[in-house]
Scaffold this motif. Structure first.
Motif, PDB file in Angstrom:
ATOM      1  N   VAL A  10       0.832  -1.204   0.000  1.00  0.00           N
ATOM      2  CA  VAL A  10       0.000   0.000   0.000  1.00  0.00           C
ATOM      3  C   VAL A  10       0.864   1.250   0.000  1.00  0.00           C
ATOM      4  CG1 VAL A  10      -1.959  -1.123   1.089  1.00  0.00           C
ATOM      5  CG2 VAL A  10      -0.193  -0.059   2.523  1.00  0.00           C
ATOM      6  N   SER A  11       2.146   1.120   0.340  1.00  0.00           N
ATOM      7  CA  SER A  11       3.044   2.264   0.257  1.00  0.00           C
ATOM      8  C   SER A  11       4.461   1.755   0.070  1.00  0.00           C
ATOM      9  CB  SER A  11       2.959   3.133   1.515  1.00  0.00           C
ATOM     10  OG  SER A  11       3.395   2.408   2.652  1.00  0.00           O
ATOM     11  N   ILE A  12       5.318   2.619  -0.484  1.00  0.00           N
ATOM     12  CA  ILE A  12       6.738   2.325  -0.659  1.00  0.00           C
ATOM     13  C   ILE A  12       7.501   3.553  -0.189  1.00  0.00           C
ATOM     14  CG2 ILE A  12       8.579   1.895  -2.325  1.00  0.00           C
ATOM     15  CD1 ILE A  12       6.573   0.342  -4.004  1.00  0.00           C
ATOM     16  N   GLY A  13       8.341   3.387   0.827  1.00  0.00           N
ATOM     17  CA  GLY A  13       8.995   4.530   1.432  1.00  0.00           C
ATOM     18  C   GLY A  13       7.942   5.513   1.913  1.00  0.00           C
ATOM     19  N   PRO A  14       8.083   6.794   1.613  1.00  0.00           N
ATOM     20  CA  PRO A  14       7.097   7.777   2.077  1.00  0.00           C
ATOM     21  C   PRO A  14       5.941   7.966   1.092  1.00  0.00           C
ATOM     22  CG  PRO A  14       8.949   8.900   1.067  1.00  0.00           C
ATOM     23  CD  PRO A  14       9.270   7.431   0.998  1.00  0.00           C
ATOM     24  N   PHE A  15       5.848   7.127   0.075  1.00  0.00           N
ATOM     25  CA  PHE A  15       4.859   7.321  -0.985  1.00  0.00           C
ATOM     26  C   PHE A  15       3.695   6.338  -0.832  1.00  0.00           C
ATOM     27  CE2 PHE A  15       9.037   8.534  -2.638  1.00  0.00           C
ATOM     28  CZ  PHE A  15       8.794   9.866  -2.938  1.00  0.00           C
ATOM     29  N   ARG A  16       2.487   6.892  -0.810  1.00  0.00           N
ATOM     30  CA  ARG A  16       1.270   6.068  -0.746  1.00  0.00           C
ATOM     31  C   ARG A  16       0.847   5.675  -2.152  1.00  0.00           C
ATOM     32  NH1 ARG A  16      -3.911   7.442  -1.329  1.00  0.00           N
ATOM     33  NH2 ARG A  16      -3.436   9.671  -1.193  1.00  0.00           N
ATOM     34  N   LEU A  17       0.668   4.375  -2.382  1.00  0.00           N
ATOM     35  CA  LEU A  17       0.345   3.886  -3.720  1.00  0.00           C
ATOM     36  C   LEU A  17      -1.128   4.094  -4.036  1.00  0.00           C
ATOM     37  CD1 LEU A  17       2.425   0.580  -3.930  1.00  0.00           C
ATOM     38  CD2 LEU A  17       3.136   2.957  -4.259  1.00  0.00           C
ATOM     39  N   ILE A  18      -1.399   4.467  -5.289  1.00  0.00           N
ATOM     40  CA  ILE A  18      -2.767   4.701  -5.758  1.00  0.00           C
ATOM     41  C   ILE A  18      -3.222   3.584  -6.699  1.00  0.00           C
ATOM     42  CG2 ILE A  18      -4.214   6.260  -7.124  1.00  0.00           C
ATOM     43  CD1 ILE A  18      -2.418   8.543  -6.203  1.00  0.00           C
ATOM     44  N   GLY A  19      -2.330   3.137  -7.558  1.00  0.00           N
ATOM     45  CA  GLY A  19      -2.701   2.083  -8.513  1.00  0.00           C
ATOM     46  C   GLY A  19      -1.484   1.623  -9.289  1.00  0.00           C
ATOM     47  N   ARG A  20      -1.706   0.657 -10.192  1.00  0.00           N
ATOM     48  CA  ARG A  20      -0.641   0.106 -11.027  1.00  0.00           C
ATOM     49  C   ARG A  20      -0.604   0.836 -12.376  1.00  0.00           C
ATOM     50  NH1 ARG A  20       1.023  -5.790 -11.499  1.00  0.00           N
ATOM     51  NH2 ARG A  20       1.386  -6.488  -9.362  1.00  0.00           N
TER      52      ARG A  20
END
Length: 638
Positions: A10-20
């Motif tokens: 759902v997130s990578i480092g400080p970035f929240r994932l939105i979609g592929r």
């Protein structure tokens, strides 16, 4: 963009994932948001590459270099972790389609002014990359994104990390790393690459933007044949507007030292405002709206924050007006060092010459013909999404009103056509080859199949195509993006880039020609007396469908020696021509010499059309060429 699945973080480092966003050769790509609200693209390296120490070292060096580049005409690096179990890099998301999508699927070849502005923008971006000590090495239409403010180059430099673990540019299966249609001669030969290699690739990209095709053809005849053409053959710029040929030819010089620098290109070319056609700008607006909708739909659903991925968040950084805690610093301006001027004068002269040629009245050729090719190709893959998708209409996406054949005249008149196109649509799903096109013009006949990009009740959009028939052989390239807009049950408007024409409903079937055209017809002998029997000029018309060879021409005349004296034997020539339309006058492709014909048989034929008239009660078959001249007239020989 696709939604995240159960296996995605759902997130990578400080970035929240939105979609592929997709999956590439290096890893997965996600759309994400920073803590300060900036949209980013996060690439996560595949596990098999992450397990290789040498790849990790090279990847880390490349990320450090990319952090210096981000800014002018590129997507800046906003964060990375090259030491984690799954190395990743976050790059500023560019809210625009790729050049390949715009030209190949949605709009078609771009106007000359837009291509010149594209060259200026890409020249600035490449100059910025080169001054940072990098060579892109994979500049191609899919790595160029179009935005309101200009083009952006993505995915540069990373391929170097792959090369280290793939035997000097080859994969374990022997495939070439890179994009063969957009490589430089130095890449083909495996030589050391410098900035001039990117300039050559820029020339190929600009030719694609102007015509919808690579200037060296496709790999349908084999990757090695394509690479040979890049290294040794001149580019085919047949359909490039004269205002662009000087620029593109200068970039495509075989000698790297003869090419202009990226800085010289950027300084020489003007940039209009707006730089993109209105239809493309409207597309960018729709894309931005969909992005906002996608981001809004994920609010409050991502959960967990950075700790959900098991990786520590990056340290907070606040730079140049970014929101507190947002690791997305604004790029610092870089001083511009003195730039060489010598080759710029050559480039300026080439552009001035091209401008004079354009002012003399040369037209913009929109149809992507010419070059090497002509072998059927294409795998039928597509990613088209439109109001009528394959899932919405499983039996087929093409509205019934569009089905069947349509024909139009691009140049000339209904009585005397100079260039024609026929499109026949059959039912099929989005992404499949549902259209067969037949194009006659510029001394060639081209037939092929076009992929359905989208369809609704009023409009059908066709994208990538392959070639099935080329007369002369290997002279055609696949048709570019085409749009069909229905005006009435019998009329539609056709467009490809800036070109437009009115098409009308046409017939289909295996028996197109009227019975009175069929049979053998003979021309009056050119000489009289006893020698007349040594001359034969006749045509035979047979029945057939569009795409069939319905006309056969036989020409027999005495052979002569070097002084022009007639010899005892004769030259025997025969040609055939393919039917290209079902509406009178019946259009034919250029004459194709039959196998076994005499080597002296030469015919410069642009294609033509058949008409039937009556004079003093006798039928006369007239065979017109597609230029202003008198027709050949034949009387019945049966």
């Amino acid at each position: 963009m696709e939604p995240l699945n159960a296996e995605d973080p759902v997130s990578i480092g400080p970035f929240r994932l939105i979609g592929r966003l997709g999956v590439g050769g290096m890893g997965r790509v996600f759309l994400a948001r920073s803590a300060g609200g900036r949209t980013v693209a996060v690439k996560v390296v595949h596990a098999e590459l992450a397990a290789q120490d040498e790849f990790r070292r090279r990847f880390a060096r490349e990320v450090e270099a990319l952090e210096r580049v981000g800014g002018t005409g590129t997507a800046p690096v906003l964060g990375s972790d090259t030491t984690s179990a799954s190395p990743w890099v976050a790059i500023g998301y560019v809210p625009g389609p790729s050049l390949r999508a715009v030209v190949g699927d949605e709009y078609g070849p771009l106007p000359p002014a837009t291509v010149r502005a594209l060259g200026a923008g890409l020249g600035r971006a490449l100059d910025h990359i080169h001054r940072a000590g990098l060579v892109h090495r994979d500049l191609k239409p899919s790595n160029v994104l179009l935005t309101v403010d200009g083009p952006r180059i993505i995915d540069f430099g990373i391929a170097r990390a792959v090369d280290t673990v793939t035997d000097g540019g080859l994969t374990s299966t022997g495939a070439v790393v890179g994009s063969p249609g957009f490589m430089s001669p130095e890449q083909v030969r495996g030589e050391k690459l410098g900035p001039a290699s990117d300039v050559f690739c820029l020339g190929s990209v600009l030719a694609y933007a102007a015509t919808g095709r690579s200037p060296f053809g496709t790999s349908d005849s084999g990757v090695h044949a394509l690479m040979f053409r890049i290294a040794h053959d001149e580019p085919d710029l047949t359909d490039v507007a004269p205002a662009l040929t000087g620029l593109i030819r200068a970039c495509l010089a075989k000698d790297p030292a003869a090419r202009p620098t990226a800085a010289e290109i950027a300084e020489t070319l003007p940039v209009p405002d707006p730089w993109l056609p209105a239809d493309v700008l409207a597309r960018l607006g729709r894309h931005a709206a969909r992005l906002l909708e996608a981001e809004g739909s994920t609010e409050g659903t991502a959960g967990g924050g950075a700790g959900a991925t098991g990786t520590a968040p990056a340290p907070e950084r606040t730079t140049g007006g970014a929101a507190p805690g947002d690791p997305t610093p604004a790029p610092a301006p870089e001083p511009s060092p003195p730039r060489p001027r010598s080759r710029r004068r050559v480039l300026t002269a080439a552009l001035a010459t091209a401008a004079v040629a354009a002012a003399a009245g040369a037209g913009y050729a929109f149809w992507p013909l010419g070059g090497a090719g002509g072998t059927p190709g294409g795998d039928g893959r597509g990613t088209g999404t439109g109001p009528s998708s394959a899932s919405a209409r499983p039996a087929g996406a093409v509205p019934a009103a569009f089905l069947g054949a349509w024909e139009g005249i691009l140049r000339g008149t209904e009585e005397h056509p100079r260039e024609t196109v026929r499109i026949e649509l059959v039912q099929g799903a989005t992404g499949t080859k549902t259209a067969v096109y037949t194009h006659v013009g510029d001394n060639r006949l081209c037939m092929g199949r076009s992929r359905l990009v989208s369809a609704d009740e009023d409009k059908v959009v066709l994208g990538e195509s392959d070639v099935t028939t080329s007369v002369p052989a290997r002279r055609c390239m696949a048709a570019a993006h085409q749009t069909l807009t229905l005006r009435s049950p019998e009329v539609l408007e056709w467009s490809s880039g800036t070109a437009k024409a009115t098409f009308r409903k046409a017939r289909t079937g295996a028996e197109i020609l009227p019975a009175e055209y069929l049979g053998r017809w003979r021309m009056k002998p050119l000489v009289e007396g006893p020698e007349a029997d040594r001359y034969t000029d006749e045509v035979t018309v047979t029945q057939g469908a569009v795409g069939a060879a319905v006309l056969r021409v036989l020409s027999v005349y005495p052979r002569t020696d070097a002084e022009g004296n007639q010899l005892a034997d004769a030259v025997n020539c025969s040609w055939t021509a393919i039917l290209a339309s079902t509406t009178p006058p019946y259009v034919l492709g250029p004459m194709d010499l039959e196998p076994g014909a005499d080597r002296e048989c030469v015919r410069d034929d642009p294609g033509g059309y058949l008409t039937l008239t009556t004079y003093k009660g006798r039928e006369i078959l007239q065979v017109y060429p597609m230029y202003d001249t008198e027709p050949g007239e034949y009387h019945r020989a049966d």
